[in-house]
Motif scaffolding. Sequence first.
Motif, PDB file in Angstrom:
ATOM      1  N   MET A  77       0.739  -1.135   0.018  1.00  0.00           N
ATOM      2  CA  MET A  77       0.227   0.250   0.083  1.00  0.00           C
ATOM      3  C   MET A  77       0.899   1.024  -0.137  1.00  0.00           C
ATOM      4  O   MET A  77       1.845   1.229   0.790  1.00  0.00           O
ATOM      5  CB  MET A  77      -0.937  -0.159   1.291  1.00  0.00           C
ATOM      6  CG  MET A  77      -1.820  -1.058   1.417  1.00  0.00           C
ATOM      7  SD  MET A  77      -2.732  -1.185   2.971  1.00  0.00           S
ATOM      8  CE  MET A  77      -3.986   0.291   2.663  1.00  0.00           C
ATOM      9  N   ARG A  78       0.401   2.014  -0.550  1.00  0.00           N
ATOM     10  CA  ARG A  78       1.309   3.435  -0.571  1.00  0.00           C
ATOM     11  C   ARG A  78       0.722   4.424   0.438  1.00  0.00           C
ATOM     12  O   ARG A  78      -0.339   4.195   0.803  1.00  0.00           O
ATOM     13  CB  ARG A  78       1.166   4.143  -1.952  1.00  0.00           C
ATOM     14  CG  ARG A  78       1.833   3.296  -3.143  1.00  0.00           C
ATOM     15  CD  ARG A  78       1.965   4.361  -4.408  1.00  0.00           C
ATOM     16  NE  ARG A  78       2.291   5.482  -4.553  1.00  0.00           N
ATOM     17  CZ  ARG A  78       2.175   6.035  -5.607  1.00  0.00           C
ATOM     18  NH1 ARG A  78       1.835   5.520  -6.702  1.00  0.00           N
ATOM     19  NH2 ARG A  78       2.217   7.299  -5.516  1.00  0.00           N
ATOM     20  N   ILE A  79       1.481   5.251   0.590  1.00  0.00           N
ATOM     21  CA  ILE A  79       1.268   6.073   2.045  1.00  0.00           C
ATOM     22  C   ILE A  79      -0.076   6.921   2.018  1.00  0.00           C
ATOM     23  O   ILE A  79      -0.844   6.845   3.019  1.00  0.00           O
ATOM     24  CB  ILE A  79       2.319   7.123   2.299  1.00  0.00           C
ATOM     25  CG1 ILE A  79       2.225   7.543   3.648  1.00  0.00           C
ATOM     26  CG2 ILE A  79       2.310   8.236   1.200  1.00  0.00           C
ATOM     27  CD1 ILE A  79       3.498   8.552   4.091  1.00  0.00           C
ATOM     28  N   GLY A 100       8.957   5.703  15.418  1.00  0.00           N
ATOM     29  CA  GLY A 100       8.919   4.340  15.842  1.00  0.00           C
ATOM     30  C   GLY A 100       7.622   3.568  16.018  1.00  0.00           C
ATOM     31  O   GLY A 100       7.497   2.318  16.620  1.00  0.00           O
ATOM     32  N   VAL A 101       6.593   4.272  15.815  1.00  0.00           N
ATOM     33  CA  VAL A 101       4.970   3.571  16.176  1.00  0.00           C
ATOM     34  C   VAL A 101       5.048   2.818  14.841  1.00  0.00           C
ATOM     35  O   VAL A 101       4.461   1.568  15.147  1.00  0.00           O
ATOM     36  CB  VAL A 101       3.968   4.854  15.858  1.00  0.00           C
ATOM     37  CG1 VAL A 101       2.701   4.044  15.780  1.00  0.00           C
ATOM     38  CG2 VAL A 101       3.959   5.724  17.071  1.00  0.00           C
ATOM     39  N   LEU A 102       5.243   3.100  13.672  1.00  0.00           N
ATOM     40  CA  LEU A 102       5.440   2.148  12.482  1.00  0.00           C
ATOM     41  C   LEU A 102       6.728   1.772  12.174  1.00  0.00           C
ATOM     42  O   LEU A 102       7.694   2.598  12.226  1.00  0.00           O
ATOM     43  CB  LEU A 102       4.912   2.904  11.383  1.00  0.00           C
ATOM     44  CG  LEU A 102       3.633   3.445  11.496  1.00  0.00           C
ATOM     45  CD1 LEU A 102       3.088   4.212  10.307  1.00  0.00           C
ATOM     46  CD2 LEU A 102       2.469   2.127  11.655  1.00  0.00           C
ATOM     47  N   ARG A 132       7.165   4.974  -0.606  1.00  0.00           N
ATOM     48  CA  ARG A 132       7.288   4.284   0.364  1.00  0.00           C
ATOM     49  C   ARG A 132       5.936   3.075   0.358  1.00  0.00           C
ATOM     50  O   ARG A 132       5.149   3.554  -0.389  1.00  0.00           O
ATOM     51  CB  ARG A 132       6.622   4.733   1.922  1.00  0.00           C
ATOM     52  CG  ARG A 132       7.839   5.602   2.442  1.00  0.00           C
ATOM     53  CD  ARG A 132       7.041   6.453   3.630  1.00  0.00           C
ATOM     54  NE  ARG A 132       7.937   7.212   4.657  1.00  0.00           N
ATOM     55  CZ  ARG A 132       8.149   8.492   4.263  1.00  0.00           C
ATOM     56  NH1 ARG A 132       7.572   9.095   3.359  1.00  0.00           N
ATOM     57  NH2 ARG A 132       8.991   9.195   5.163  1.00  0.00           N
ATOM     58  N   VAL A 133       6.455   1.873   0.602  1.00  0.00           N
ATOM     59  CA  VAL A 133       5.294   0.856   0.582  1.00  0.00           C
ATOM     60  C   VAL A 133       5.165   0.160   1.858  1.00  0.00           C
ATOM     61  O   VAL A 133       6.052  -0.465   2.398  1.00  0.00           O
ATOM     62  CB  VAL A 133       5.941  -0.234  -0.482  1.00  0.00           C
ATOM     63  CG1 VAL A 133       4.985  -1.410  -0.714  1.00  0.00           C
ATOM     64  CG2 VAL A 133       6.214   0.241  -1.748  1.00  0.00           C
ATOM     65  N   PHE A 134       3.844   0.313   2.291  1.00  0.00           N
ATOM     66  CA  PHE A 134       3.263  -0.359   3.516  1.00  0.00           C
ATOM     67  C   PHE A 134       2.689  -1.646   3.657  1.00  0.00           C
ATOM     68  O   PHE A 134       2.049  -1.805   2.487  1.00  0.00           O
ATOM     69  CB  PHE A 134       2.538   0.757   4.388  1.00  0.00           C
ATOM     70  CG  PHE A 134       3.307   1.907   4.441  1.00  0.00           C
ATOM     71  CD1 PHE A 134       4.004   2.176   5.698  1.00  0.00           C
ATOM     72  CD2 PHE A 134       3.231   3.278   3.798  1.00  0.00           C
ATOM     73  CE1 PHE A 134       4.678   3.115   6.183  1.00  0.00           C
ATOM     74  CE2 PHE A 134       3.637   4.433   4.130  1.00  0.00           C
ATOM     75  CZ  PHE A 134       4.592   4.372   5.134  1.00  0.00           C
ATOM     76  N   SER A 135       2.982  -2.471   4.258  1.00  0.00           N
ATOM     77  CA  SER A 135       1.899  -3.561   4.510  1.00  0.00           C
ATOM     78  C   SER A 135       0.457  -3.286   4.914  1.00  0.00           C
ATOM     79  O   SER A 135       0.403  -2.112   5.528  1.00  0.00           O
ATOM     80  CB  SER A 135       2.751  -4.768   5.255  1.00  0.00           C
ATOM     81  OG  SER A 135       2.476  -4.322   6.762  1.00  0.00           O
ATOM     82  N   ALA A 136      -0.552  -4.349   4.667  1.00  0.00           N
ATOM     83  CA  ALA A 136      -1.810  -4.120   5.066  1.00  0.00           C
ATOM     84  C   ALA A 136      -2.054  -3.976   6.528  1.00  0.00           C
ATOM     85  O   ALA A 136      -2.899  -3.197   6.899  1.00  0.00           O
ATOM     86  CB  ALA A 136      -2.747  -5.071   4.434  1.00  0.00           C
ATOM     87  N   GLU A 171      -4.041  -1.209  10.720  1.00  0.00           N
ATOM     88  CA  GLU A 171      -4.551  -1.690  11.978  1.00  0.00           C
ATOM     89  C   GLU A 171      -3.548  -1.304  13.072  1.00  0.00           C
ATOM     90  O   GLU A 171      -4.141  -0.757  14.222  1.00  0.00           O
ATOM     91  CB  GLU A 171      -4.774  -3.198  11.911  1.00  0.00           C
ATOM     92  CG  GLU A 171      -5.362  -3.604  13.239  1.00  0.00           C
ATOM     93  CD  GLU A 171      -6.850  -3.125  13.435  1.00  0.00           C
ATOM     94  OE1 GLU A 171      -6.851  -2.776  14.831  1.00  0.00           O
ATOM     95  OE2 GLU A 171      -7.536  -2.837  12.672  1.00  0.00           O
ATOM     96  N   ARG A 172      -2.082  -1.147  12.755  1.00  0.00           N
ATOM     97  CA  ARG A 172      -1.214  -0.603  13.842  1.00  0.00           C
ATOM     98  C   ARG A 172      -1.761   0.741  14.031  1.00  0.00           C
ATOM     99  O   ARG A 172      -1.417   1.578  15.319  1.00  0.00           O
ATOM    100  CB  ARG A 172       0.040  -0.812  13.306  1.00  0.00           C
ATOM    101  CG  ARG A 172       1.173  -0.451  14.292  1.00  0.00           C
ATOM    102  CD  ARG A 172       2.643  -1.133  13.945  1.00  0.00           C
ATOM    103  NE  ARG A 172       3.571  -0.517  14.770  1.00  0.00           N
ATOM    104  CZ  ARG A 172       3.997  -1.633  15.424  1.00  0.00           C
ATOM    105  NH1 ARG A 172       3.461  -2.983  15.485  1.00  0.00           N
ATOM    106  NH2 ARG A 172       4.994  -1.402  16.553  1.00  0.00           N
TER     107      ARG A 172
END
Length: 129
Positions: free
Chosen positions: A1-3, A24-26, A37-41, A45-46
């Motif tokens: 996922m993109r930002i 550091g939350v993510l 940036r590429v984020f996981s699904a 939820e985090r």
Amino acid sequence: MRIGQVAQEAGVSVDTVRFYERRGVLPAAERRPSGYRVFSATTVERIRTAKTLQELGFTLDEVVDALTAHDQGGATCDSERWRLQAVVDRLDARIAELTRARQAAAETLSDCRAGHCRLTFTPTSPLPG
């Protein structure tokens, strides 16, 4: 996922996602060769969990610590209850402080209404504070 998609689905701004990553939350997001940036699904939820903890009264540092404990695999309700107790204790102290301040302000207002104002303001003196 993109930002942008992460931000939209989590109900926060793109700047919040970036801030959470810096603090550091993510975990640091992977980057494409283009630099995006590429984020996981699981990132959505985090972020939602972090926002919920903040709404409960956790500081951002406390959120990071709680999420780190979770990431390390040993966090349970029993082992992490102390974190929430610390928040409740801090909120109780703040409520007591605000109650004292409100009582003092209400008493001062009552005195003023009765013509016995404890505060004196003159045009040439600055306001206290």
